[in-house]
Design a protein around this motif. Sequence first.
Motif, PDB file in Angstrom:
ATOM      1  N   GLY A   1      -2.475 -31.094  60.075  1.00 56.56           N
ATOM      2  CA  GLY A   1      -1.711 -31.110  59.625  1.00 56.56           C
ATOM      3  C   GLY A   1      -0.711 -32.160  60.505  1.00 56.56           C
ATOM      4  N   TYR A   2      -0.290 -33.492  61.018  1.00 58.49           N
ATOM      5  CA  TYR A   2       0.474 -33.951  61.032  1.00 58.49           C
ATOM      6  C   TYR A   2       1.496 -33.902  61.273  1.00 58.49           C
ATOM      7  N   ASP A   3       2.973 -33.459  62.437  1.00 58.73           N
ATOM      8  CA  ASP A   3       4.317 -33.342  62.840  1.00 58.73           C
ATOM      9  C   ASP A   3       4.686 -35.091  63.066  1.00 58.73           C
ATOM     10  N   ILE A   4       6.002 -35.593  62.411  1.00 56.90           N
ATOM     11  CA  ILE A   4       5.902 -36.477  63.661  1.00 56.90           C
ATOM     12  C   ILE A   4       7.727 -36.776  63.085  1.00 56.90           C
ATOM     13  N   ILE A   5       8.485 -36.874  64.114  1.00 60.05           N
ATOM     14  CA  ILE A   5       9.642 -36.759  64.101  1.00 60.05           C
ATOM     15  C   ILE A   5      10.082 -38.566  64.339  1.00 60.05           C
ATOM     16  N   ILE A   6      11.108 -38.990  64.122  1.00 57.74           N
ATOM     17  CA  ILE A   6      10.967 -40.258  64.216  1.00 57.74           C
ATOM     18  C   ILE A   6      12.635 -40.642  64.237  1.00 57.74           C
TER      19      ILE A   6
ATOM     20  N   VAL B   1      -8.604 -44.438  52.998  1.00 54.47           N
ATOM     21  CA  VAL B   1      -9.322 -44.375  54.746  1.00 54.47           C
ATOM     22  C   VAL B   1      -8.293 -44.815  55.970  1.00 54.47           C
ATOM     23  N   LEU B   2      -8.794 -43.697  56.909  1.00 54.54           N
ATOM     24  CA  LEU B   2      -7.308 -44.564  58.042  1.00 54.54           C
ATOM     25  C   LEU B   2      -8.671 -44.659  59.090  1.00 54.54           C
ATOM     26  N   TYR B   3      -9.756 -44.429  59.111  1.00 57.49           N
ATOM     27  CA  TYR B   3     -10.599 -45.575  60.170  1.00 57.49           C
ATOM     28  C   TYR B   3     -12.140 -45.040  60.058  1.00 57.49           C
ATOM     29  N   ASP B   4     -12.827 -46.391  60.257  1.00 58.33           N
ATOM     30  CA  ASP B   4     -14.381 -45.758  59.868  1.00 58.33           C
ATOM     31  C   ASP B   4     -15.413 -46.108  61.206  1.00 58.33           C
ATOM     32  N   GLU B   5     -15.416 -45.625  62.057  1.00 57.58           N
ATOM     33  CA  GLU B   5     -16.051 -46.223  62.473  1.00 57.58           C
ATOM     34  C   GLU B   5     -17.386 -46.843  62.628  1.00 57.58           C
ATOM     35  N   GLU B   6     -18.043 -46.719  62.098  1.00 55.10           N
ATOM     36  CA  GLU B   6     -19.038 -47.150  61.169  1.00 55.10           C
ATOM     37  C   GLU B   6     -18.486 -48.881  60.517  1.00 55.10           C
ATOM     38  N   MET B   7     -18.409 -48.799  59.874  1.00 52.93           N
ATOM     39  CA  MET B   7     -17.404 -49.909  59.141  1.00 52.93           C
ATOM     40  C   MET B   7     -16.788 -50.969  60.011  1.00 52.93           C
TER      41      MET B   7
ATOM     42  N   ARG C   1       5.510 -33.971  58.064  1.00 51.09           N
ATOM     43  CA  ARG C   1       4.522 -33.391  57.974  1.00 51.09           C
ATOM     44  C   ARG C   1       3.360 -34.999  57.290  1.00 51.09           C
ATOM     45  N   LEU C   2       2.438 -35.007  58.031  1.00 51.27           N
ATOM     46  CA  LEU C   2       1.675 -35.758  57.624  1.00 51.27           C
ATOM     47  C   LEU C   2      -0.176 -34.988  57.520  1.00 51.27           C
ATOM     48  N   TYR C   3      -0.722 -35.695  56.376  1.00 47.89           N
ATOM     49  CA  TYR C   3      -2.078 -35.160  56.886  1.00 47.89           C
ATOM     50  C   TYR C   3      -3.657 -35.939  56.555  1.00 47.89           C
ATOM     51  N   VAL C   4      -4.128 -35.090  57.401  1.00 47.82           N
ATOM     52  CA  VAL C   4      -4.842 -36.075  57.901  1.00 47.82           C
ATOM     53  C   VAL C   4      -6.038 -35.666  58.025  1.00 47.82           C
ATOM     54  N   LEU C   5      -7.483 -36.454  56.752  1.00 43.59           N
ATOM     55  CA  LEU C   5      -9.004 -35.061  56.835  1.00 43.59           C
ATOM     56  C   LEU C   5      -9.969 -35.460  57.581  1.00 43.59           C
TER      57      LEU C   5
ATOM     58  N   TYR D   1     -16.544 -36.879  63.168  1.00 42.28           N
ATOM     59  CA  TYR D   1     -16.329 -37.297  64.547  1.00 42.28           C
ATOM     60  C   TYR D   1     -17.369 -38.621  65.170  1.00 42.28           C
ATOM     61  N   ARG D   2     -18.455 -38.444  65.231  1.00 42.70           N
ATOM     62  CA  ARG D   2     -19.406 -39.304  65.605  1.00 42.70           C
ATOM     63  C   ARG D   2     -20.921 -39.196  65.172  1.00 42.70           C
ATOM     64  N   PRO D   3     -20.286 -40.788  63.490  1.00 48.27           N
ATOM     65  CA  PRO D   3     -19.561 -41.943  64.151  1.00 48.27           C
ATOM     66  C   PRO D   3     -17.659 -41.188  63.326  1.00 48.27           C
ATOM     67  N   LEU D   4     -16.661 -41.366  64.130  1.00 50.85           N
ATOM     68  CA  LEU D   4     -15.150 -41.049  63.263  1.00 50.85           C
ATOM     69  C   LEU D   4     -14.583 -41.366  62.221  1.00 50.85           C
ATOM     70  N   ARG D   5     -14.513 -40.745  61.478  1.00 51.56           N
ATOM     71  CA  ARG D   5     -14.518 -41.274  59.593  1.00 51.56           C
ATOM     72  C   ARG D   5     -13.195 -40.359  58.980  1.00 51.56           C
ATOM     73  N   CYS D   6     -12.245 -41.126  59.273  1.00 54.71           N
ATOM     74  CA  CYS D   6     -11.092 -39.913  58.610  1.00 54.71           C
ATOM     75  C   CYS D   6     -10.428 -40.921  57.520  1.00 54.71           C
ATOM     76  N   TYR D   7      -9.348 -40.036  57.050  1.00 56.25           N
ATOM     77  CA  TYR D   7      -8.310 -40.509  55.765  1.00 56.25           C
ATOM     78  C   TYR D   7      -7.084 -40.323  55.631  1.00 56.25           C
ATOM     79  N   MET D   8      -6.012 -40.514  55.462  1.00 60.05           N
ATOM     80  CA  MET D   8      -4.919 -40.130  55.946  1.00 60.05           C
ATOM     81  C   MET D   8      -4.256 -39.673  54.472  1.00 60.05           C
ATOM     82  N   TYR D   9      -3.195 -38.655  53.848  1.00 61.24           N
ATOM     83  CA  TYR D   9      -3.458 -38.428  52.048  1.00 61.24           C
ATOM     84  C   TYR D   9      -1.796 -39.089  52.366  1.00 61.24           C
ATOM     85  N   LYS D  10      -1.869 -39.774  51.324  1.00 62.03           N
ATOM     86  CA  LYS D  10      -0.702 -40.851  51.103  1.00 62.03           C
ATOM     87  C   LYS D  10       0.833 -39.982  50.371  1.00 62.03           C
TER      88      LYS D  10
END
Length: 377
Positions: A265-270, A334-340, A198-202, A206-215
Motif C-alpha cells: 500500500g503506497y501512501d501519496i500526498i499531493i 503492468v507497471l514494470y516488466d524488467e524482462e520485457m 492509497r495506491l496498491y502495487v503488486l 524482484y528478479r526479474p522485477l515484475r510489478c503491477y499497479m491497481y487501477k
Amino acid sequence: MAGKVKWVTDIEKSVLINNFEKRGWIQVAENEDWNFYWMSVQTIRNVFSVETGYRLSDDQIVNHFPNHYELTRKDLMVKNIKRYRRELEKEGSPLAEKDENGKYIYLDFVPVTFMLPADYNLFVEEFRKNPSSTWIMKPCGKAQGKGIFLINKLSQIKKWSRDSKTSSFVSQSSKEAYVISLYINNPLLIGGKKFDLRLYVLVSTYRPLRCYMYKLGFCRFCTVKYTPSTSELDNMFVHLTNVAIQKHGVSPVMNNDKHCFECYGYDIIIDDKLKPWLIEVNASPSLTSSTANDRILKYNLINDTLNIAVPNGEIPDCKWNKSPPKEVLGNYEVLYDEEMAQSDGPDRDFRSRSGQSTGTKGGRARDLGKPVLTTWK
C-alpha cells in the motif's frame, strides 16, 4: 483432477476468507500441509528466520518477501532511495539529472528526510537553513499513526530526547529510531481538508522485477479542516489521515524468493502545485472495511491479486515464470516488466522508469497484446 489448494491465514478478514472459499479452497491448520498462507508481517519473520530453518516446498507460496522491511520500514525506505540516487549518479544515468537548483528532476519524490538519532547533526544543519519550517517525526517500526508528532523548534527535539531518557544523540543504541521529514505544509485540499491517496502495487518477483499497479484506490481525509497554524501542531486530526487516527475523530536489496509475492500500500500526498510525494509504503495494507464501497474495492483487490499469484486457483508451482496473460490481470496494469524492458532496449527502459510514454517499438508490444509499461525501476 488437480487437488484443491489448502490455505491458512492469521488475518481473519472477510475479504480474504470469502475469496478463498469462492475458489473452493480448503482451510487447514498452520501445522498441517498447506499451499497458500496469507500471513502477517510478524509471522513471516518466523517463517524466514535463521532459527526456525523452515523450508518452503515448490507448492507453497506466501504473501510477503523475506526482507520486505527494506521497502516498508520508514528509515530503510529512505536509506534505499538515497542509495539508489547515488548509484544512478555514479552511473551517469539521465534519471539522476538535476535542475539549476541542484534538485532531482525525476527522483525528487520523497520529502527531505533524516534518521534520528544517527543524522541529528545533519538535520540541525538543514533546519537552520529554514528555521520557520515544520517537520514531522515518525517512529521507524510503528504504523497506524502511532508515535507521530510535529515540531518547529529544535528545543522540541531536545525535549523528545530527554523524555526518551537519553542525554545525548551520539550513542543511543537503546533508543527507538525515528525518521524526521520536512512536513508538506502546502497540501492540496478538498473541502478545506487534507487527504492522501492509497495506491496498491503488486510485486510478483524482484528478479526479474515484475510489478503491477491497481487501477482503483481511495483517499483518506482528515476530519478537521487543515490549517498551517503552529498552534495546531499537536492536533493530529488536522495533520494525519491514518484511518486508525481518523476513525476516532527497492529491487537490488530485496531478497527475491520464488515462494513469495507481495501487495504493497503506497501512501501519496499531493501538494497544491499538484506534485505527488511518496510518504510511506505499507507491507500489510489494511483489509478492514469501513463502508460497502471500501469492502467491494478490497474484495476485488484480493481477487485480482490471487488471480495473478495463484493462476487458475490451482495448487501453486514455484517453477512457473510468474508472467500471467493480460486477461487475468483484472484491475491491475503492468507497471514494470524488467524482462520485457530489457528485450526492447535501454531507451525504452529509461523512458519507462522516468514515467514517459513508451508507446510501442515496431508494433511488437501491440502485436503481442502486451500493455504499455510506464514506471521507474
